[in-house]
Design an enzyme around this catalytic site. Structure first.
Site, PDB file in Angstrom:
ATOM      1  N   LYS A  10     -87.711  -2.766-160.481  1.00 54.21           N
ATOM      2  CA  LYS A  10     -86.730  -2.872-161.665  1.00 54.21           C
ATOM      3  C   LYS A  10     -86.924  -3.741-162.923  1.00 54.21           C
ATOM      4  O   LYS A  10     -88.105  -4.592-162.842  1.00 54.21           O
ATOM      5  CB  LYS A  10     -85.578  -3.224-160.921  1.00 54.21           C
ATOM      6  CG  LYS A  10     -85.214  -2.195-159.719  1.00 54.21           C
ATOM      7  CD  LYS A  10     -83.729  -2.484-158.913  1.00 54.21           C
ATOM      8  CE  LYS A  10     -83.264  -1.746-158.016  1.00 54.21           C
ATOM      9  NZ  LYS A  10     -81.879  -1.858-157.511  1.00 54.21           N
ATOM     10  N   TYR A  50     -79.566   7.628-159.560  1.00 56.84           N
ATOM     11  CA  TYR A  50     -78.395   6.991-158.725  1.00 56.84           C
ATOM     12  C   TYR A  50     -77.315   7.827-158.769  1.00 56.84           C
ATOM     13  O   TYR A  50     -76.284   7.283-158.268  1.00 56.84           O
ATOM     14  CB  TYR A  50     -78.225   5.783-159.576  1.00 56.84           C
ATOM     15  CG  TYR A  50     -79.280   4.529-159.071  1.00 56.84           C
ATOM     16  CD1 TYR A  50     -79.348   4.146-157.675  1.00 56.84           C
ATOM     17  CD2 TYR A  50     -80.012   3.891-160.183  1.00 56.84           C
ATOM     18  CE1 TYR A  50     -80.377   3.086-157.363  1.00 56.84           C
ATOM     19  CE2 TYR A  50     -81.048   3.105-159.812  1.00 56.84           C
ATOM     20  CZ  TYR A  50     -81.126   2.702-158.505  1.00 56.84           C
ATOM     21  OH  TYR A  50     -81.944   1.461-158.235  1.00 56.84           O
ATOM     22  N   ASN A 113     -81.875  -6.785-158.550  1.00 58.25           N
ATOM     23  CA  ASN A 113     -82.308  -7.262-157.461  1.00 58.25           C
ATOM     24  C   ASN A 113     -83.837  -6.758-157.126  1.00 58.25           C
ATOM     25  O   ASN A 113     -84.454  -6.798-156.016  1.00 58.25           O
ATOM     26  CB  ASN A 113     -81.684  -6.644-156.126  1.00 58.25           C
ATOM     27  CG  ASN A 113     -81.458  -5.309-156.121  1.00 58.25           C
ATOM     28  OD1 ASN A 113     -81.869  -4.857-156.860  1.00 58.25           O
ATOM     29  ND2 ASN A 113     -80.737  -4.873-155.163  1.00 58.25           N
ATOM     30  N   HIS A 116     -86.527  -1.293-155.900  1.00 62.81           N
ATOM     31  CA  HIS A 116     -85.769  -0.170-155.203  1.00 62.81           C
ATOM     32  C   HIS A 116     -86.801   0.397-154.112  1.00 62.81           C
ATOM     33  O   HIS A 116     -87.921   0.590-154.389  1.00 62.81           O
ATOM     34  CB  HIS A 116     -85.401   0.907-155.957  1.00 62.81           C
ATOM     35  CG  HIS A 116     -84.867   2.447-155.645  1.00 62.81           C
ATOM     36  ND1 HIS A 116     -83.764   2.478-155.095  1.00 62.81           N
ATOM     37  CD2 HIS A 116     -85.634   3.356-154.905  1.00 62.81           C
ATOM     38  CE1 HIS A 116     -83.551   3.678-154.401  1.00 62.81           C
ATOM     39  NE2 HIS A 116     -84.744   4.233-154.592  1.00 62.81           N
ATOM     40  N   GLU A 127     -86.274  11.591-154.547  1.00 63.21           N
ATOM     41  CA  GLU A 127     -86.767  10.613-155.442  1.00 63.21           C
ATOM     42  C   GLU A 127     -88.108  10.597-155.965  1.00 63.21           C
ATOM     43  O   GLU A 127     -88.558  10.314-157.131  1.00 63.21           O
ATOM     44  CB  GLU A 127     -86.302   8.982-155.066  1.00 63.21           C
ATOM     45  CG  GLU A 127     -84.780   8.521-154.767  1.00 63.21           C
ATOM     46  CD  GLU A 127     -84.653   7.432-153.980  1.00 63.21           C
ATOM     47  OE1 GLU A 127     -83.346   7.175-154.013  1.00 63.21           O
ATOM     48  OE2 GLU A 127     -85.451   6.823-153.766  1.00 63.21           O
TER      49      GLU A 127
HETATM   50  O1  CDP Z   1     -80.891  -0.613-153.287  1.00 69.44           O
HETATM   51  P1  CDP Z   1     -80.139  -0.860-151.989  1.00 69.44           P
HETATM   52  O2  CDP Z   1     -80.631   0.686-151.281  1.00 69.44           O
HETATM   53  O3  CDP Z   1     -80.665  -1.901-151.093  1.00 69.44           O
HETATM   54  O4  CDP Z   1     -78.597  -0.509-152.345  1.00 69.44           O
HETATM   55  P2  CDP Z   1     -77.521   0.314-152.576  1.00 69.44           P
HETATM   56  O5  CDP Z   1     -76.451   0.295-151.815  1.00 69.44           O
HETATM   57  O6  CDP Z   1     -78.268   1.817-152.658  1.00 69.44           O
HETATM   58  O7  CDP Z   1     -77.238   0.210-154.398  1.00 69.44           O
HETATM   59  C1  CDP Z   1     -78.115   0.565-155.302  1.00 69.44           C
HETATM   60  C2  CDP Z   1     -78.381  -0.595-156.309  1.00 69.44           C
HETATM   61  O8  CDP Z   1     -77.151  -0.830-156.919  1.00 69.44           O
HETATM   62  C3  CDP Z   1     -78.736  -2.039-155.715  1.00 69.44           C
HETATM   63  O9  CDP Z   1     -80.187  -2.205-155.329  1.00 69.44           O
HETATM   64  C4  CDP Z   1     -78.062  -2.874-156.725  1.00 69.44           C
HETATM   65  O10 CDP Z   1     -79.060  -2.746-157.659  1.00 69.44           O
HETATM   66  C5  CDP Z   1     -76.846  -2.034-157.319  1.00 69.44           C
HETATM   67  N1  CDP Z   1     -75.743  -2.724-156.433  1.00 69.44           N
HETATM   68  C6  CDP Z   1     -74.756  -3.548-157.208  1.00 69.44           C
HETATM   69  O11 CDP Z   1     -75.099  -3.808-158.525  1.00 69.44           O
HETATM   70  N2  CDP Z   1     -73.880  -3.888-156.761  1.00 69.44           N
HETATM   71  C7  CDP Z   1     -73.396  -3.921-155.408  1.00 69.44           C
HETATM   72  N3  CDP Z   1     -72.172  -4.357-154.878  1.00 69.44           N
HETATM   73  C8  CDP Z   1     -74.260  -3.012-154.681  1.00 69.44           C
HETATM   74  C9  CDP Z   1     -75.410  -2.313-155.439  1.00 69.44           C
HETATM   75 MG    MG Z   2     -80.115   2.567-151.647  1.00 67.76          MG
END
Ligand code: CDP
Ligand code: MG
Length: 145
Positions: A10, A50, A113, A116, A127
């Site tokens: 990222k 997304y 974070n 991805h 994707e």
């Molecule tokens: O990336 P991951 O699959 O672990 O998490 P996700 O639930 O699919 O969410 C996608 C991305 O959204 C995360 O990797 C974070 O960058 C962001 N996110 C966020 O900003 N705040 C949250 N409460 C949850 C996710």
């Molecule tokens: Mg995810």
């Protein structure tokens, strides 16, 4: 059976100079790199990637962040690649990520974070072709380590 997954380094980790560290962890874990490129998503492209998160409270911030600078998109392959990559990444919130994971070591917040990884075969099937055509994906044998 071998499986493919889509990874992104990222914008925060690109700006932080961690591309090599992140890619190195996947290589060291034995995953094969099938495709890799740097790309700067615009806001609409980040929203489309997304799209499953549209409507969630973090969607606007997330897509602003993901279009704030270049990312490195990567296709990795291995048996169980999706689960293996998710384990190497660590929890979404770096504060909750296990020691030694990419997010624990390189992420600064739940939004920014570092990395991805596809969360399921269905997600990977959307994707991977979002970034790479067939001619951009390369099959080869990794040498034994
Ligand atoms: O990336 P991951 O699959 O672990 O998490 P996700 O639930 O699919 O969410 C996608 C991305 O959204 C995360 O990797 C974070 O960058 C962001 N996110 C966020 O900003 N705040 C949250 N409460 C949850 C996710
Ligand atoms: Mg995810």
């Amino acid at each position: 059976m071998s499986e493919r997954t889509l990874v992104m380094v990222k914008p925060d980790a690109v700006r932080g100079g961690h591309v090599g560290d992140v890619v190195g962890r996947f290589e060291a874990a034995g995953l094969t790199i099938r495709a890799l490129k740097m790309i700067h998503l615009d806001r609409q492209e980040a929203e489309e990637f997304y799209r499953v998160h549209r409507g969630k409270p973090f969607f606007s911030g997330l897509t602003q962040f993901m279009s704030s600078g270049p990312i490195v998109a990567i296709v990795l392959e291995a048996p169980g690649a999706i689960t293996q990559v998710r384990r190497l990444m660590g929890a979404t919130d770096p504060a909750k990520a296990e020691p030694g994971t990419i997010r624990k070591d390189f992420a600064s917040s739940i939004e920014q974070n570092a990395v991805h990884g596809s969360d399921s075969p269905e997600s990977a099937a959307y994707e991977i072709p979002y970034f790479f055509g067939a001619l951009e994906q390369h099959a080869y044998e990794r040498a034994a380590r």
